[in-house]
Design a protein around this motif. Structure first.
Motif, short mmCIF file in Angstrom:
data_model
loop_
_atom_site.label_atom_id
_atom_site.label_comp_id
_atom_site.label_asym_id
_atom_site.label_seq_id
_atom_site.Cartn_x
_atom_site.Cartn_y
_atom_site.Cartn_z
N ALA A 66 0.85 -1.19 0.00
CA ALA A 66 0.00 0.00 0.00
C ALA A 66 0.88 1.24 0.00
CB ALA A 66 -0.91 0.01 1.22
N VAL A 67 0.78 2.04 -1.05
CA VAL A 67 1.59 3.25 -1.19
C VAL A 67 0.70 4.46 -0.95
CG1 VAL A 67 3.05 4.59 -2.73
CG2 VAL A 67 3.06 2.08 -2.88
N ASP A 68 1.10 5.31 -0.01
CA ASP A 68 0.34 6.52 0.30
C ASP A 68 0.36 7.47 -0.90
OD1 ASP A 68 -0.90 8.69 1.41
OD2 ASP A 68 0.69 9.18 2.83
N VAL A 69 -0.81 7.82 -1.41
CA VAL A 69 -0.90 8.77 -2.53
C VAL A 69 -1.80 9.95 -2.14
CG1 VAL A 69 -0.33 7.21 -4.42
CG2 VAL A 69 -2.68 7.31 -3.58
N SER A 70 -1.81 10.28 -0.86
CA SER A 70 -2.67 11.37 -0.39
C SER A 70 -2.23 12.72 -0.95
CB SER A 70 -2.68 11.42 1.15
OG SER A 70 -1.36 11.57 1.66
N HIS A 71 -0.99 12.80 -1.46
CA HIS A 71 -0.54 14.05 -2.07
C HIS A 71 -1.17 14.27 -3.45
CE1 HIS A 71 2.12 10.92 -3.62
NE2 HIS A 71 2.43 11.71 -4.63
N LEU A 72 -1.82 13.26 -3.98
CA LEU A 72 -2.40 13.35 -5.32
C LEU A 72 -3.90 13.67 -5.32
CD1 LEU A 72 -0.72 10.26 -7.05
CD2 LEU A 72 0.04 12.65 -7.05
N PHE A 73 -4.57 13.42 -4.20
CA PHE A 73 -6.03 13.54 -4.17
C PHE A 73 -6.50 14.34 -2.97
CE2 PHE A 73 -4.83 9.35 -5.93
CZ PHE A 73 -5.25 9.54 -7.24
N ASP A 74 -7.59 15.06 -3.15
CA ASP A 74 -8.20 15.79 -2.03
C ASP A 74 -8.75 14.79 -1.02
OD1 ASP A 74 -7.67 18.24 -3.14
OD2 ASP A 74 -9.65 18.45 -4.08
N TYR A 75 -8.76 15.19 0.24
CA TYR A 75 -9.32 14.34 1.28
C TYR A 75 -10.84 14.27 1.14
CZ TYR A 75 -5.02 13.62 3.91
OH TYR A 75 -3.77 13.21 4.28
#
Length: 330
Positions: free
Chosen positions: A258-267
Motif C-alpha cells: 500500500a503506497v500513500d498517494v494522499s498528495h495526489l487527491f483531495d481528502y
C-alpha cells in the motif's frame, strides 16, 4: 382520518408506489391497505395517488403536500414513543444503521463491538446500499443513522455531521515497477490499468476530478463497491488498485504493498446523518461519540438546534476533524 391511514400512505410512497411491498412491511394485506387509502381519499375529497388502472404510478400535487404533512405527523408520533421508551428503559431498544461496504467492513466492527458490549439489550440492524439509498433510508425514517461519504447532501431533512477525513492508497503487487518511483504522480498511475471504486462510492468523484485536473484519462478496467473485490483483481494482475486507506488490513493484505498517494487527491469526508426533527435515544448519542469522539453530547445538541446544513457546517468550521488512515482494530 386515522393515523393508520397516514402510515399506509407513507409506506406506499416509501415503497415506490408498490402496495404489495407496503403491505408486507406493515404486516397486513394488500386489499386492506388499498381500502384504507381509498377511504382516506374519499374523506379528504382529493386523490393522493395517480392511478393507471389498478396500479399506483405516482403522487398527485395534493398527494405530495399530504405526504409531507403525514411524514411530519408520523415523526412526531415516533418521537413520543422514543421519549416514553427513554424513561421506561434507557438501555433497551433498537438501532438501525445504513452504510456502505467500506464503513461496515473496515470502520464499524470495532465501534459496534464496543457498543454491543455496553448496550447488550439494544438490537442493532445494519443495512448496506449506495450512498444515495443510505441517505434516503435515514430521511424517511427507515434507518436511525446514515453513514457515508458521498451523496448525503443530495437528500434534504438530514442533519449531517462530519466524522473523519480520509484519503487513498495505491495497491500494488510486490515487485511492481511503480515501487521504484520515489514520488508517484498522476501521470505515473495513468500509465497502468486501474481497479477502483464504482462511480458514486467511497470518494470516487475526487479521484476522477484529480485526473481530470491534470488532463489525464486513466484506464479504469474494473470497478466495484467492495474493496475486497478490488484487491482480488489486483492480485490477479488485472490492474493496480486505488482504495480508501482504511480498507487495507496490514496482515490480510500482506501480499500487496500500500503506497500513500494522499498528495495526489483531495481528502474525502465521511459524515453521519439522521433525520431532522427526530429525537435521539441516549444510546444513539453514545454511539455517535464512539464512532467520532469529537461528537460530544453538547456539540450534538448544538447541531440539532441548527436550522440548515449551512448553519451546521458553520458550527463545525472550528472543530478539528480527525484523519483516519487505517481501519480501527477490534
Amino acid at each position: 382520518m386515522k393515523l393508520q391511514q397516514l402510515r399506509y400512505v407513507w409506506e406506499v410512497a416509501r415503497n415506490g408506489m408498490n402496495v404489495s411491498a407496503a403491505a408486507q412491511s406493515l404486516y397486513t394485506s394488500q386489499p386492506g391497505v388499498s381500502k384504507q387509502i381509498m377511504q382516506l381519499e374519499d374523506e379528504l375529497g382529493v386523490r393522493i395517488f395517480v392511478r393507471n388502472g389498478k396500479h399506483l404510478t405516482g403522487l398527485t400535487q395534493a398527494g405530495e403536500r399530504i405526504l409531507e404533512e403525514a411524514g411530519a405527523v408520523l415523526l412526531k408520533l415516533d418521537n413520543i414513543r422514543t421519549i416514553a421508551r427513554e424513561f421506561t428503559d434507557e438501555k433497551t431498544g433498537s438501532l438501525s444503521i445504513a452504510t456502505t461496504h467500506t464503513q461496515s467492513r473496515y470502520v464499524l466492527p470495532a465501534i459496534i463491538s464496543r457498543f454491543v458490549s455496553q448496550y447488550p439489550a439494544v438490537s442493532l440492524h445494519m443495512h448496506q446500499g449506495t450512498p444515495l439509498q443510505i441517505a434516503e433510508m435515514a430521511a424517511r425514517g427507515a434507518a436511525d443513522f446514515a453513514i457515508a461519504t458521498e451523496a448525503m447532501e443530495l437528500v434534504g431533512d438530514l442533519i449531517m455531521m462530519p466524522c473523519y477525513r480520509w484519503n487513498r492508497v495505491l495497491l500494488l503487487p510486490r515487485g511492481h515497477a511503480l515501487l521504484a518511483v520515489e514520488r508517484i504522480t498522476h501521470a505515473d498511475i495513468a500509465r497502468y490499468p486501474i481497479v477502483t471504486y464504482v462511480s458514486g462510492f467511497t470518494g470516487r468523484a475526487k479521484l476522477d476530478d484529480a485526473f481530470r485536473a491534470h488532463d489525464l484519462q486513466p484506464h479504469v478496467v474494473v470497478t466495484a463497491a467492495d474493496a475486497d473485490v478490488i484487491k482480488t483483481y489486483v492480485r490477479l494482475g488485472v490492474g493496480i488498485g486505488i482504495v480508501a486507506s482504511m480498507a487495507v488490513d496490514p496482515q490480510k493484505d500482506a501480499d500487496l504493498v500500500a503506497v500513500d498517494v494522499s498528495h495526489l487527491f483531495d481528502y474525502s469526508l465521511t459524515r453521519i446523518g439522521f433525520r431532522r426533527g427526530a429525537i435521539l435515544r441516549a444510546y444513539m448519542v453514545d454511539f455517535m461519540g464512539m464512532f467520532a469522539p469529537h461528537l460530544q453530547p453538547s456539540l450534538i445538541r448544538k447541531a440539532i438546534a441548527t436550522s440548515s446544513q449551512h448553519e451546521l457546517d458553520a458550527l463545525f468550521a472550528s472543530v478539528p476533524i480527525p484523519v483516519l488512515r487505517q481501519a480501527v482494530s477490534v
